[in-house]
Design a protein around this motif. Structure first.
Motif, PDB file in Angstrom:
ATOM      1  N   ILE A   1      -5.509 -16.555   0.607  1.00 55.99           N
ATOM      2  CA  ILE A   1      -6.704 -15.726   0.509  1.00 55.99           C
ATOM      3  C   ILE A   1      -6.256 -14.274   0.438  1.00 55.99           C
ATOM      4  N   VAL A   2      -6.621 -13.591  -0.635  1.00 58.17           N
ATOM      5  CA  VAL A   2      -6.141 -12.240  -0.863  1.00 58.17           C
ATOM      6  C   VAL A   2      -7.305 -11.249  -0.885  1.00 58.17           C
ATOM      7  N   TYR A   3      -7.048 -10.069  -0.316  1.00 50.62           N
ATOM      8  CA  TYR A   3      -8.003  -8.966  -0.321  1.00 50.62           C
ATOM      9  C   TYR A   3      -7.408  -7.828  -1.154  1.00 50.62           C
ATOM     10  N   THR A   4      -8.196  -7.272  -2.064  1.00 54.49           N
ATOM     11  CA  THR A   4      -7.780  -6.095  -2.815  1.00 54.49           C
ATOM     12  C   THR A   4      -8.835  -5.015  -2.634  1.00 54.49           C
ATOM     13  N   ARG A   5      -8.354  -3.773  -2.491  1.00 54.14           N
ATOM     14  CA  ARG A   5      -9.274  -2.663  -2.255  1.00 54.14           C
ATOM     15  C   ARG A   5      -9.756  -2.101  -3.592  1.00 54.14           C
TER      16      ARG A   5
ATOM     17  N   LEU B   1       1.414   2.697   6.656  1.00 53.86           N
ATOM     18  CA  LEU B   1       1.065   2.113   5.369  1.00 53.86           C
ATOM     19  C   LEU B   1      -0.435   1.884   5.328  1.00 53.86           C
ATOM     20  N   GLN B   2      -1.082   2.459   4.318  1.00 56.39           N
ATOM     21  CA  GLN B   2      -2.515   2.284   4.103  1.00 56.39           C
ATOM     22  C   GLN B   2      -2.700   1.160   3.092  1.00 56.39           C
ATOM     23  N   PRO B   3      -3.146  -0.012   3.512  1.00 55.21           N
ATOM     24  CA  PRO B   3      -3.130  -1.177   2.619  1.00 55.21           C
ATOM     25  C   PRO B   3      -4.177  -1.117   1.509  1.00 55.21           C
ATOM     26  N   ASP B   4      -3.768  -1.605   0.342  1.00 56.34           N
ATOM     27  CA  ASP B   4      -4.732  -1.845  -0.734  1.00 56.34           C
ATOM     28  C   ASP B   4      -4.658  -3.293  -1.208  1.00 56.34           C
ATOM     29  N   TYR B   5      -3.719  -4.066  -0.608  1.00 56.28           N
ATOM     30  CA  TYR B   5      -3.568  -5.486  -0.922  1.00 56.28           C
ATOM     31  C   TYR B   5      -3.123  -6.189   0.355  1.00 56.28           C
TER      32      TYR B   5
ATOM     33  N   GLY C   1       0.800  -1.215   0.000  1.00 54.94           N
ATOM     34  CA  GLY C   1       0.000   0.000   0.000  1.00 54.94           C
ATOM     35  C   GLY C   1       0.830   1.260   0.000  1.00 54.94           C
ATOM     36  N   ARG C   2       0.140   2.368   0.066  1.00 53.34           N
ATOM     37  CA  ARG C   2       0.762   3.683   0.073  1.00 53.34           C
ATOM     38  C   ARG C   2       1.192   4.045   1.489  1.00 53.34           C
TER      39      ARG C   2
END
Length: 211
Positions: A194-198, A175-179, A109-110
């Motif tokens: 198991i994956v999470y995507t924003r 860190l702001q996660p997007d994955y 993430g960013r």
């Protein structure tokens, strides 16, 4: 035995979509609590990877100091190698590896700096010697020898005593996660992932990846 022959089959647990929370931060909190219960040494240790201006990645182990819906927070010297790289490319990846539970968590993430108030609060909660070390060390810069470094520490100790101020070049990142990917080792290398995507609207999408 050759290196190629070193292998372990993972059999402790499994992970299905139904086992995981719809919110990856809630799922991380659940796994982190299980790591604490399992008495894993330094479960807050994580690999942090950044990239240089010319695209060369570098990694190191740091300690996460907080996590919530805003993201994952750690503290360091802003003028260190990772700090300089984050100033150019404000994205990073994190990796938690809990071998005793046969688990990994990958997070991308960013990254942004936390507020001065947050950095102050954490800095002053640290042991005194750690605060003095943050002042004495120009992290990632060359030093002639150990004696020079220890002399700088003694100088900081003499100057500030037990009330060292937070250096402006030292503070927190979040860190702001997007994955976020949860990996559970399984037998025969058929691991669970198991994956999470924003999504663009901020909602999390969850799916299984092949091992």
């Amino acid at each position: 035995m050759s290196i190629a022959d070193i292998r372990t089959d993972y059999t402790q647990a499994s992970l299905s979509e139904q086992d995981t929370d719809a919110d990856p931060m809630a799922q991380f909190a659940r796994w982190f609590e299980e790591a604490l219960v399992a008495q894993i040494r330094e479960p807050n240790a994580m690999g942090v990877s950044t990239v240089s201006a010319d695209g060369r990645p570098s990694s190191r182990i740091l300690l996460v100091k907080d996590f919530d819906q805003r993201g994952f927070t750690w503290f360091t010297n802003y003028q260190s190698r990772k700090g300089e790289q984050l100033a150019i490319h404000p994205h990073a990846s994190l990796l938690f590896h809990w071998l005793e539970l046969e688990r990994q968590i990958r997070i991308e993430g960013r990254v942004e700096k936390v507020s001065a108030a947050e950095s102050d609060a954490y800095f002053h909660s640290r042991p005194l010697k750690s605060r003095l070390s943050a002042i004495a060390s120009a992290q990632s810069s060359p030093v002639a020898d150990r004696a020079t470094l220890e002399a700088r520490y003694a100088q900081a100790e003499a100057q500030y005593g037990d009330q060292p101020p937070r250096p402006e070049h030292w503070g927190g990142y979040r860190l702001q996660p997007d994955y976020v990917e949860f990996w559970q080792g399984r037998a025969s290398r058929l691991h669970d992932r198991i994956v999470y995507t924003r999504a663009p609207d901020g909602a999390w999408q969850r799916q299984r990846l092949q091992p």
